[in-house]
Scaffold this active site. Structure first.
Site, mmCIF file in Angstrom:
data_model
loop_
_atom_site.group_PDB
_atom_site.id
_atom_site.type_symbol
_atom_site.label_atom_id
_atom_site.label_comp_id
_atom_site.label_asym_id
_atom_site.label_seq_id
_atom_site.Cartn_x
_atom_site.Cartn_y
_atom_site.Cartn_z
ATOM 1 N N ASP A 49 -4.812 5.480 -12.920
ATOM 2 C CA ASP A 49 -5.643 6.514 -12.317
ATOM 3 C C ASP A 49 -7.045 6.493 -12.784
ATOM 4 O OD1 ASP A 49 -5.649 8.932 -11.251
ATOM 5 O OD2 ASP A 49 -5.267 10.085 -13.044
ATOM 6 N N TRP A 191 20.563 24.869 17.732
ATOM 7 C CA TRP A 191 21.953 25.275 17.661
ATOM 8 C C TRP A 191 22.809 24.101 18.468
ATOM 9 C CZ3 TRP A 191 25.269 26.081 22.088
ATOM 10 C CH2 TRP A 191 26.533 26.387 21.573
ATOM 11 N N ASP A 359 36.107 35.426 13.674
ATOM 12 C CA ASP A 359 35.541 36.552 13.994
ATOM 13 C C ASP A 359 36.417 37.372 14.943
ATOM 14 O OD1 ASP A 359 33.653 38.570 14.861
ATOM 15 O OD2 ASP A 359 31.960 37.159 15.885
ATOM 16 N N ARG A 435 22.091 37.894 20.053
ATOM 17 C CA ARG A 435 23.678 37.975 19.998
ATOM 18 C C ARG A 435 23.959 39.545 19.731
ATOM 19 N NH1 ARG A 435 28.961 35.708 16.828
ATOM 20 N NH2 ARG A 435 29.528 34.693 18.495
ATOM 21 N N TRP A 469 31.385 32.759 5.500
ATOM 22 C CA TRP A 469 30.228 33.508 5.227
ATOM 23 C C TRP A 469 29.329 33.185 6.348
ATOM 24 C CZ3 TRP A 469 28.528 36.097 0.496
ATOM 25 C CH2 TRP A 469 27.177 36.614 0.439
ATOM 26 N N ASP A 470 28.989 34.050 7.598
ATOM 27 C CA ASP A 470 28.385 33.577 8.938
ATOM 28 C C ASP A 470 27.220 34.387 8.939
ATOM 29 O OD1 ASP A 470 28.024 32.229 11.145
ATOM 30 O OD2 ASP A 470 29.564 32.726 12.140
ATOM 31 N N MET A 471 26.036 33.819 9.740
ATOM 32 C CA MET A 471 24.868 34.499 9.873
ATOM 33 C C MET A 471 24.390 34.103 10.852
ATOM 34 S SD MET A 471 21.414 34.893 9.435
ATOM 35 C CE MET A 471 20.029 35.803 8.452
ATOM 36 N N CYS A 518 28.052 29.551 6.921
ATOM 37 C CA CYS A 518 27.859 28.993 8.083
ATOM 38 C C CYS A 518 26.689 29.921 8.858
ATOM 39 C CB CYS A 518 28.939 29.676 8.954
ATOM 40 S SG CYS A 518 28.859 29.262 10.645
ATOM 41 N N ASP A 540 28.124 24.128 15.171
ATOM 42 C CA ASP A 540 29.159 24.706 16.218
ATOM 43 C C ASP A 540 29.564 23.565 17.376
ATOM 44 O OD1 ASP A 540 29.600 27.077 15.282
ATOM 45 O OD2 ASP A 540 28.129 28.342 16.648
HETATM 46 C C1 GLA Z 1 29.143 31.360 14.938
HETATM 47 C C2 GLA Z 1 29.959 30.419 14.069
HETATM 48 C C3 GLA Z 1 31.226 30.036 14.564
HETATM 49 C C4 GLA Z 1 32.226 31.324 14.914
HETATM 50 C C5 GLA Z 1 31.354 32.353 15.709
HETATM 51 C C6 GLA Z 1 32.132 33.692 15.512
HETATM 52 O O1 GLA Z 1 28.782 31.011 15.965
HETATM 53 O O2 GLA Z 1 29.057 29.358 13.871
HETATM 54 O O3 GLA Z 1 31.917 28.984 13.871
HETATM 55 O O4 GLA Z 1 32.438 31.751 13.489
HETATM 56 O O5 GLA Z 1 29.938 32.596 15.087
HETATM 57 O O6 GLA Z 1 31.537 34.792 16.235
#
Ligand code: GLA
Length: 749
Positions: A49, A191, A359, A435, A469-471, A518, A540
């Site tokens: 350095d 996606w 779902d 969505r 657990w989705d989002m 998820c 997906d």
């Molecule tokens: C998302 C998830 C899927 C499924 C749908 C349900 O798209 O990635 O795997 O669970 O939601 O609405």
């Protein structure tokens, strides 16, 4: 693995058996970066350095810093930016004050991070810096691990002064590399095509990735990988930077006119400002550097091992993951209790261990337009409730899992009608839907409390073994109703802290439940979430061919044990492609295997093939989930560096995993051709001195191809230096998407 401090030179040397990280106190008191690379001996390294006494009469000196601010002569992107409330000034010059070195590693309040189970596993250095005039302190944390070539860093800012400070930027780390002769690899996408791999040389200027979506996002995974131009999968130097965070982040590199490459990673300062009152402190997320000179595979293995063993938590961290059947692609929203019981029964008969109801089980949810937030059973589809269904499923000899999307609410829901102000919005403005849904403000403790109470009621009230657990949307119109105007910049980070709080409380209350994360697939597949949920739904996109690319990209950083991988029906719902069941299965084997289809649609042959797949996977799953993973041939054109005008192996992908005396090689033909050339596939990670029994498993879909030739006892040296022989019987016309697995068993001497 010691961390040492040389008083005479002011150098700190952090190292384990393989790599060294050296920094020092510069002449003006700032911390300077000296070296990162292969391990050096314990010594002072003054030549690495240049001396630096400050910017006065020295503006723009090409100095390499550890945690640089701006405004005093360093005009590059800074590690921190701030503003003092009263004066409005924005300069701080943190200088060395003291340090501590200790065994082990502390937790970061409110944030997931890597950890130790024993203080002997790691050593930590805390360096205290102080800005004299303001009393503002910066504590830089460095943890070096004994068993992984990884260095975890984060920063804590402590307001030791009397004026309120607004932190406008507080990176987790900044790192000045001495040259820019690297290729930068990022994992970007969208996606259903997450983890697309980009690989391009660094150039002078500014390059990087960031998210402003509220989550890490399918568009950008929070990691930067550098490789030297000659570095391939097995050889050469590589450096990784991975951020343990699930919200808006920034990870970038600035190459300056002196060829210094400044890396930064942390919370995205474009959407961040944090009020720090006198006496308060702020912790950044953790950033994990990894280093290897065994190519990208070597680098990935550092992350895989550290993240699988010392970032993931809970009893499921080390357990073999169950083979599951998820009803989503089999029924979407259209199911009855009787249909679910039929699917669960069939799944059980195929050998699956867990049935997951996705779902559509709650509120009045018959499509994606309503009921998120109403976490009570759908009165028509589940007339007897979740508990009764779960008990019936379990009575059939298979465990029961459930899908939830806690952070969301539909405008058409009882929850929204009762609490319209809980959804993120700016009063008086249009609320953007995605969505058909809104996001709940996880920064508000009363919302997190509500979710914890409702969800723990459902989860605790039925024999549930697994939660997905989705989002499913990003955050728009960001605004915290509970925050005063000067603290609106805290909104996004508070969302993440609230999310982590809920994740921590639920996983803490139900430690035996396997949580799978998820976010419309992989839109929040990041190390932060991995700190709570040991596996995640990667994408997906369940098309076998697409999955080869997605899993390959993700494997740069993430271990196979973290990747949910499902076999779905053909024609594939995302691409329309037809591919053999064996190909789809053998791709999904390299991860946590599941099926996502209606098993009632199987022909007798398919049923037999799936039974064989599940039986095979169960017998070998420890190797698939926990083995040392090697990318052998890439499905992405040109990635493996194959030369020649018409190379046969360019039509192939190949992976391998090794655990103890077992190794499994997956070989996948993409598009076939006539009159094919035989070629050799060199293996990796074996003991060259050992003998291996080589067998072939083709899932029963095809005639034997290479079985006779490759089967038998082979030396580890032969398998790695010469390789398996493929495509030696060109008379066979399997068509596209032929795949086979080679099973290697190391023989005892
Ligand atoms: C998302 C998830 C899927 C499924 C749908 C349900 O798209 O990635 O795997 O669970 O939601 O609405």
């Amino acid at each position: 693995m010691p961390i040492t401090f040389d008083k005479s030179t002011g150098q700190f040397h952090l190292r384990n058996g393989n790599f060294s990280y050296i920094m020092r106190i510069l002449e003006n008191g700032c911390m300077g970066h000296v070296y990162l690379g292969a391990r050096l001996r314990e010594a002072a390294y003054p030549l690495l350095d240049i001396p630096f006494g400050g910017f006065s009469n020295n503006i723009q000196t090409p100095t390499r810093f550890e945690y640089p601010g701006g405004g005093n002569g360093d005009f590059r992107q800074s590690a921190f930016d701030l503003r003092f409330a009263h004066s409005g000034a924005g300069l701080a010059e943190p200088c060395y004050k003291g340090h501590r070195i200790y065994g082990g590693k502390k937790a970061i309040p409110g944030l997931p991070a890597t950890y130790c189970e024993d203080d002997a596993e790691a050593e930590t250095l805390e360096v205290d810096l102080e800005d004299g005039p303001s009393g503002l302190r910066f504590r830089l944390y460095y943890t070096v691990f004994r068993d992984y070539n990884c260095l975890a860093r984060h920063t804590c800012v402590i307001n030791g002064g009397t004026d309120t400070v607004y932190l406008e930027n507080t990176m987790s780390l900044s790192l000045d590399l001495p040259d820019s002769r690297w290729n930068l690899i990022t994992l970007t996408g969208a996606w259903a095509r997450e983890f697309e791999l980009n690989d391009a040389p660094l150039r002078v200027g500014f390059q990087g990735i960031a998210s402003r979506r509220g989550v890490s996002g399918a568009q950008t995974n929070p990691a930067l990988i550098l490789r030297r131009p000659m570095t391939g999968e097995h050889e050469g130097e590589a450096l990784g930077l991975s951020l343990v965070y699930s919200g808006n982040f920034k990870a970038d590199i600035e190459v300056d006119q002196s060829d210094i490459a400044r890396l930064r990673a942390g919370i995205n300062n474009d959407t961040f400002c944090w009020e720090l009152k006198p006496g308060a402190s702020f912790d950044t997320p953790e950033a994990v550097l990894a280093w290897s000179r065994q190519g990208l595979n070597g680098l990935s293995r550092q992350y895989h091992e550290l993240y699988r063993r010392r970032l993931a938590r809970g009893p499921w961290r080390d357990r073999e993951r169950p083979v599951l059947l998820n009803n989503w692609e089999g029924t979407y929203f259209n199911f009855t209790e009787a249909k679910i019981l039929e699917m669960a029964q069939k799944a059980r008969n195929l050998g699956a261990e867990l049935f997951v109801l996705d779902d559509g089980w709650f509120g009045r949810r018959d499509d994606d337009r309503s009921s998120l937030g109403d976490w009570y059973p759908h009165p028509v589809k589940l007339p007897q409730g979740v508990k009764a269904l779960a008990e019936k499923v379990c009575a059939q000899g298979i465990k029961f899992g459930l899908w939830i999307e806690p952070e969301m609410v539909n405008p058409d829901s009882d929850l929204f009608r009762a609490h319209p102000d809980w959804a993120v919005h700016i009063p008086g403005r249009f609320r953007t839907e995605q969505r058909n849904q809104y996001v709940l403000d996880m920064g508000r403790p009363e919302i997190v409390d509500h979710l914890f109470s409702v969800l723990s009621g459902i989860i605790g009230g039925a024999p549930i073994s697994y939660i997905k657990w989705d989002m499913n949307r990003y955050i728009t119109e960001p605004f915290g109703l509970g925050l005063p105007p000067e603290r609106q910049g805290e909104f996004f980070h508070r969302y993440v802290l609230g999310l982590y709080d809920l994740y921590g409380r639920l996983t803490g209350a139900f430690p035996d439940i396997l949580f799978e994360s998820c976010s419309s697939g992989g839109a929040r597949f990041d190390p932060g979430i991995l700190g709570f949920a040991p596996q995640g739904w990667l994408s997906d996109d369940t098309d076998g061919l697409e999955r080869l690319a997605i899993q390959e990209g993700a494997s740069l950083v993430y271990p196979l044990s973290s990747m949910g991988a499902h076999v779905s029906a053909v024609p594939n719902h995302q691409t329309g492609r037809l591919s053999p069941l064996s190909f789809r299965g053998m791709t999904a084997f390299f991860g946590c295997l599941g099926y996502e289809l209606d098993p009632a649609q199987f022909s007798t042959e398919e049923e037999g093939a799936v039974k064989r797949q599940i039986e095979f996977y169960k017998a070998h799953r420890r190797c698939f989930q926990q083995g040392r993973f090697y990318r052998l041939l890439s499905s992405l054109p040109g990635r493996t560096g194959i030369n020649g005008p018409y190379p046969q192996e360019a039509r192939y992908a190949a992976w391998m995993t090794v655990l103890g005396s077992e190794a499994i090689v997956g070989v996948y033909k993409l598009l076939t051709n006539p009159n094919r050339r035989p070629f050799r596939l060199k293996l990796a990670g074996l003991d060259p001195a050992a003998q291996y029994r080589v067998d072939v498993w083709d899932g029963g879909d095809f005639e034997e191809e290479d079985r006779r030739l490759n089967r038998g006892i082979r030396g580890g040296d032969e398998l790695m230096q010469a390789g398996l022989l493929l495509e030696c019987n060109t008379a066979l016309r399997h068509g596209d998407f032929f795949s086979e697995l080679f099973i290697l068993e190391q023989l005892k001497n």
